[in-house]
Design a protein around this motif. Structure first.
Motif, PDB file in Angstrom:
ATOM      1  N   LEU A  75      24.919 -68.046  13.506  1.00  0.00           N
ATOM      2  CA  LEU A  75      25.635 -69.281  13.839  1.00  0.00           C
ATOM      3  C   LEU A  75      26.412 -69.127  15.144  1.00  0.00           C
ATOM      4  O   LEU A  75      26.429 -70.040  15.977  1.00  0.00           O
ATOM      5  CB  LEU A  75      26.574 -69.679  12.698  1.00  0.00           C
ATOM      6  CG  LEU A  75      25.905 -70.225  11.439  1.00  0.00           C
ATOM      7  CD1 LEU A  75      26.937 -70.419  10.342  1.00  0.00           C
ATOM      8  CD2 LEU A  75      25.203 -71.534  11.747  1.00  0.00           C
ATOM      9  N   PHE A  76      27.044 -67.974  15.339  1.00  0.00           N
ATOM     10  CA  PHE A  76      27.787 -67.735  16.567  1.00  0.00           C
ATOM     11  C   PHE A  76      26.856 -67.744  17.782  1.00  0.00           C
ATOM     12  O   PHE A  76      27.154 -68.367  18.805  1.00  0.00           O
ATOM     13  CB  PHE A  76      28.529 -66.402  16.477  1.00  0.00           C
ATOM     14  CG  PHE A  76      29.241 -66.024  17.736  1.00  0.00           C
ATOM     15  CD1 PHE A  76      28.734 -65.056  18.575  1.00  0.00           C
ATOM     16  CD2 PHE A  76      30.430 -66.658  18.089  1.00  0.00           C
ATOM     17  CE1 PHE A  76      29.379 -64.729  19.745  1.00  0.00           C
ATOM     18  CE2 PHE A  76      31.082 -66.332  19.254  1.00  0.00           C
ATOM     19  CZ  PHE A  76      30.563 -65.360  20.084  1.00  0.00           C
ATOM     20  N   LEU A  77      25.716 -67.057  17.688  1.00  0.00           N
ATOM     21  CA  LEU A  77      24.768 -67.024  18.794  1.00  0.00           C
ATOM     22  C   LEU A  77      24.181 -68.406  19.070  1.00  0.00           C
ATOM     23  O   LEU A  77      23.993 -68.786  20.230  1.00  0.00           O
ATOM     24  CB  LEU A  77      23.664 -66.007  18.520  1.00  0.00           C
ATOM     25  CG  LEU A  77      24.110 -64.533  18.529  1.00  0.00           C
ATOM     26  CD1 LEU A  77      22.950 -63.629  18.146  1.00  0.00           C
ATOM     27  CD2 LEU A  77      24.668 -64.154  19.882  1.00  0.00           C
ATOM     28  N   ALA A  78      23.887 -69.171  18.033  1.00  0.00           N
ATOM     29  CA  ALA A  78      23.377 -70.521  18.221  1.00  0.00           C
ATOM     30  C   ALA A  78      24.415 -71.403  18.905  1.00  0.00           C
ATOM     31  O   ALA A  78      24.090 -72.197  19.796  1.00  0.00           O
ATOM     32  CB  ALA A  78      22.963 -71.119  16.875  1.00  0.00           C
ATOM     33  N   TYR A  79      25.680 -71.251  18.508  1.00  0.00           N
ATOM     34  CA  TYR A  79      26.768 -72.013  19.129  1.00  0.00           C
ATOM     35  C   TYR A  79      26.875 -71.660  20.612  1.00  0.00           C
ATOM     36  O   TYR A  79      26.971 -72.543  21.466  1.00  0.00           O
ATOM     37  CB  TYR A  79      28.075 -71.699  18.401  1.00  0.00           C
ATOM     38  CG  TYR A  79      29.290 -72.339  18.998  1.00  0.00           C
ATOM     39  CD1 TYR A  79      30.140 -71.621  19.819  1.00  0.00           C
ATOM     40  CD2 TYR A  79      29.605 -73.666  18.737  1.00  0.00           C
ATOM     41  CE1 TYR A  79      31.262 -72.196  20.384  1.00  0.00           C
ATOM     42  CE2 TYR A  79      30.724 -74.252  19.290  1.00  0.00           C
ATOM     43  CZ  TYR A  79      31.550 -73.517  20.113  1.00  0.00           C
ATOM     44  OH  TYR A  79      32.644 -74.098  20.662  1.00  0.00           O
ATOM     45  N   PHE A 113      25.983 -74.367  23.765  1.00  0.00           N
ATOM     46  CA  PHE A 113      26.941 -74.780  24.772  1.00  0.00           C
ATOM     47  C   PHE A 113      26.669 -74.152  26.126  1.00  0.00           C
ATOM     48  O   PHE A 113      27.084 -74.690  27.150  1.00  0.00           O
ATOM     49  CB  PHE A 113      28.369 -74.499  24.308  1.00  0.00           C
ATOM     50  CG  PHE A 113      28.843 -75.519  23.313  1.00  0.00           C
ATOM     51  CD1 PHE A 113      29.118 -76.806  23.707  1.00  0.00           C
ATOM     52  CD2 PHE A 113      28.962 -75.190  21.979  1.00  0.00           C
ATOM     53  CE1 PHE A 113      29.529 -77.757  22.790  1.00  0.00           C
ATOM     54  CE2 PHE A 113      29.371 -76.123  21.056  1.00  0.00           C
ATOM     55  CZ  PHE A 113      29.654 -77.417  21.463  1.00  0.00           C
ATOM     56  N   ALA A 114      25.973 -73.054  26.180  1.00  0.00           N
ATOM     57  CA  ALA A 114      25.608 -72.467  27.472  1.00  0.00           C
ATOM     58  C   ALA A 114      24.540 -73.313  28.148  1.00  0.00           C
ATOM     59  O   ALA A 114      24.563 -73.506  29.355  1.00  0.00           O
ATOM     60  CB  ALA A 114      25.116 -71.038  27.291  1.00  0.00           C
ATOM     61  N   THR A 115      23.570 -73.835  27.380  1.00  0.00           N
ATOM     62  CA  THR A 115      22.512 -74.639  27.981  1.00  0.00           C
ATOM     63  C   THR A 115      22.980 -76.047  28.286  1.00  0.00           C
ATOM     64  O   THR A 115      22.475 -76.673  29.202  1.00  0.00           O
ATOM     65  CB  THR A 115      21.276 -74.712  27.063  1.00  0.00           C
ATOM     66  OG1 THR A 115      21.676 -75.243  25.798  1.00  0.00           O
ATOM     67  CG2 THR A 115      20.641 -73.356  26.897  1.00  0.00           C
TER      68      THR A 115
END
Length: 143
Positions: free
Chosen positions: A25-29, A33-35
């Protein structure tokens, strides 16, 4: 907790699964937001935000970023990019040329992919026509 409860494989699996879920979940978040915060160059941002329209049915104005050069072809790159002066700094010029080559390669890849899709669609249409003919022949035999 007793010794048996602490050494339980179910407890270990639950804790591991919870940690993995939190990390995912942290990596997906972070990825989302990075993209979404990336700043695209002007020529890439306009092509991603504007939907593609068929040239035959849509009236295209010259002030829009997509300019129709022919009824069958739509220009994908803005004229401003092609007429812009090359930077004086050699490294900036090389970077600009690399960007344009990358865009050209992407367009060629997209063209080959579209041609393959058209060929697949033509094959599917031919197979469907053959299937319809066979079903009509079976129907005629039953009658």
């Amino acid at each position: 907790m007793t010794l048996d409860q602490r050494n339980s494989p179910k407890l270990l699996l639950g804790i591991t699964g919870g940690l993995v879920a939190i990390i995912v979940l942290f990596l997906a978040y972070q990825w989302f937001f990075a993209t979404s915060n990336e700043v695209l160059p002007e020529h890439e941002g306009t092509s991603l935000n504007t939907p593609a329209k068929p040239a035959a049915s849509a009236e295209v104005k010259p002030t829009e970023s997509v300019i129709a050069t022919d009824e069958k072809t739509i220009q994908l790159v803005d004229e401003k990019i092609l007429k812009a002066a090359v930077p004086e700094n050699e490294s900036l010029a090389k970077e600009e040329v690399a960007k344009l080559e990358d865009i050209q390669m992407q367009l060629k890849d997209q063209e080959t992919m579209l041609k393959a899709q058209h060929a697949d669609a033509d094959d599917l249409v031919a197979l469907k026509e053959e299937q319809i003919k066979l079903l009509e022949a079976q129907l005629a035999q039953k009658q």
